[in-house]
Design a protein around this motif. Structure first.
Motif, mmCIF file in Angstrom:
data_model
loop_
_atom_site.group_PDB
_atom_site.id
_atom_site.type_symbol
_atom_site.label_atom_id
_atom_site.label_comp_id
_atom_site.label_asym_id
_atom_site.label_seq_id
_atom_site.Cartn_x
_atom_site.Cartn_y
_atom_site.Cartn_z
ATOM 1 N N THR A 78 4.760 6.096 6.562
ATOM 2 C CA THR A 78 5.371 5.013 5.813
ATOM 3 C C THR A 78 3.861 4.487 4.912
ATOM 4 N N VAL A 79 4.306 3.795 3.963
ATOM 5 C CA VAL A 79 3.107 3.364 3.153
ATOM 6 C C VAL A 79 2.249 2.566 3.749
ATOM 7 N N ALA A 80 2.920 1.579 4.867
ATOM 8 C CA ALA A 80 2.119 0.622 5.703
ATOM 9 C C ALA A 80 1.049 1.408 6.395
ATOM 10 N N ARG A 81 1.433 2.591 6.890
ATOM 11 C CA ARG A 81 0.286 3.342 7.841
ATOM 12 C C ARG A 81 -1.047 3.774 7.026
ATOM 13 N N SER A 107 3.311 -4.811 -0.739
ATOM 14 C CA SER A 107 4.704 -5.472 -0.699
ATOM 15 C C SER A 107 5.707 -4.699 -0.297
ATOM 16 N N CYS A 108 5.496 -3.384 0.006
ATOM 17 C CA CYS A 108 6.576 -2.674 0.535
ATOM 18 C C CYS A 108 7.101 -2.913 1.569
ATOM 19 N N GLU A 131 9.540 -0.088 6.402
ATOM 20 C CA GLU A 131 9.929 1.455 6.878
ATOM 21 C C GLU A 131 9.897 2.126 5.528
ATOM 22 N N THR A 132 9.283 1.693 4.388
ATOM 23 C CA THR A 132 9.089 2.397 3.206
ATOM 24 C C THR A 132 8.283 3.571 3.462
ATOM 25 N N THR A 133 8.426 4.587 2.954
ATOM 26 C CA THR A 133 7.880 5.992 3.193
ATOM 27 C C THR A 133 7.373 6.607 1.607
ATOM 28 N N ARG A 140 -3.311 5.264 -5.444
ATOM 29 C CA ARG A 140 -4.275 4.499 -4.415
ATOM 30 C C ARG A 140 -4.111 5.212 -3.094
ATOM 31 N N ILE A 141 -2.944 5.635 -2.600
ATOM 32 C CA ILE A 141 -2.726 6.501 -1.468
ATOM 33 C C ILE A 141 -3.389 7.768 -1.460
ATOM 34 N N VAL A 142 -3.247 8.430 -2.539
ATOM 35 C CA VAL A 142 -4.048 9.730 -2.765
ATOM 36 C C VAL A 142 -5.553 9.489 -2.538
#
Length: 362
Positions: free
Chosen positions: A80-83, A89-90, A93-95, A148-150
């Motif tokens: 998940t993005v949240a993890r 704002s996702c 459950e958004t992945t 940003r995640i990368v």
């Protein structure tokens, strides 16, 4: 197949760009050709001219870096993005997969440089535009999040992550973020297109009342054209900002089209997962998909356009990669990048190289 013929066709188009470079790399052919002008002063385009890739950054940089991280086990598509990046704002459950497939429900675009807060904070505070996970809505903001995640996973800046994960392993000496080095084509005359979007609210409503901004009005050469990338992200973002040459892109595309030759980078299985369409026809992970014909055989092509006039494709079944680089925004009445790409494909791939109708992704 002829890259030279493709350049000729593009430069003869009623809405021709100033200049163009076309190329193909396969097991049987490696050809790059150039023609026209790189800038308003008539400087010649050569096969070594770099271009602002605009949204081709989404696949050549961001998607490819995520592919490497998935192959390394540092990231999973169903994380998940949240993890990985809490506070966006996702939906909970958004992945990663949802972001890559443009199914997170985020806004397509906003002029982040007009908001009071920093760009990343603004993105995180915007409400969702669509129900998450329901259908595809192409989103620059989703790929800003992926960038940003990368950076978060690698523990460095996005441009440094690209250098270590993609450019250095493949020897891409002319590909990177920020100001371009060496011969480079002009991409636009100021911020005219983005200013028009802000003033008209088309094609997307603008969520801030501010309209005044020190818009660029000069010829843009060697720095990124995209307004959000230039004005809000200092030239480095997950959705835009990459510069490259046709030769470097063909090296990258060949490595993706022939993954068995690069087991140190990614596996055949991981490439197949990224190239597979998701719930929405014509949309793989990051990449758009089409069907083309080569030597009478139908083949699947993964590709992506960029606003400045660049497009990049990979044809796994043929072990081939193709590229078209133009500065289309200097045409008197510019057509979309996709129009130029589809005009060039039959010349690059041969007379049957036109994509099948009905496979286009908006």
């Amino acid at each position: 197949m002829s890259a030279a013929d493709a350049v000729e066709v593009v430069l003869a188009h009623p809405s021709a760009p100033l200049g163009a470079v076309a190329g193909i790399a396969s097991a049987h052919e490696n050809s790059v050709s150039a023609g026209g002008s790189a800038s308003l002063d008539g400087r010649t385009v050569t096969t070594e001219t770099a271009f602002d890739l605009a949204s081709v950054t989404k696949v050549a940089a961001t998607t490819t870096m995520i592919l490497r991280l998935v192959a390394q086990g540092a990231l999973a598509l169903d994380d998940t993005v949240a993890r990985v990046l809490p506070g966006t704002s996702c939906a909970p459950e958004t992945t990663m997969r949802d972001l890559l497939q443009h199914r997170a429900g985020l806004w397509e675009w906003q002029p982040l440089y007009l908001f009071d807060d920093a760009a990343s904070s603004t993105i995180d505070a915007l409400p969702l535009r669509y129900p998450p996970g329901c259908e595809r809505h192409y989103s620059d903001l989703g790929f800003m999040l992926l960038g940003r995640i990368v950076a978060r996973v690698v523990g460095t800046s996005l441009d440094a992550a690209f250098e270590s994960l993609v450019a250095k392993p493949l020897g891409l000496s002319r590909t990177g973020f920020g100001s371009a080095v060496g011969p480079v084509a002009a991409s636009a005359l100021g911020d005219a297109a983005e200013r028009r979007m802000v003033e008209t609210g088309k094609p997307y409503p603008v969520l801030t009342p501010r309209r005044d901004f020190p818009w660029r009005e000069h010829e843009i050469v060697g720095v990124v054209d995209d307004g959000n990338c230039a004005h809000a992200f200092d030239g480095v973002a997950g959705h835009a900002g990459l510069f490259s040459t046709a030769g470097d892109l063909l090296v990258l595309g060949s490595a993706l089209a022939r993954p068995h030759e690069h087991p140190e980078l990614w596996s055949v299985e991981s490439i197949a997962e990224f190239f597979r369409d998701g719930p929405d026809p014509g949309q793989a992970l990051g990449w758009r998909s089409d069907r083309v014909h080569i030597d009478g055989r139908p083949e699947r092509m993964l590709w992506h356009p960029g606003f400045t006039g660049c497009a990049f494709g990979v044809i796994p079944g043929a072990g081939a990669s193709i590229v078209l680089l133009t500065n289309r925004l200097f045409a008197a009445d510019p057509v979309t990048t996709e129009v130029l790409w589809r005009a060039a494909l039959p010349e690059i791939l041969g007379p049957q190289g036109r994509p099948d109708e009905g496979t286009r992704t908006p």
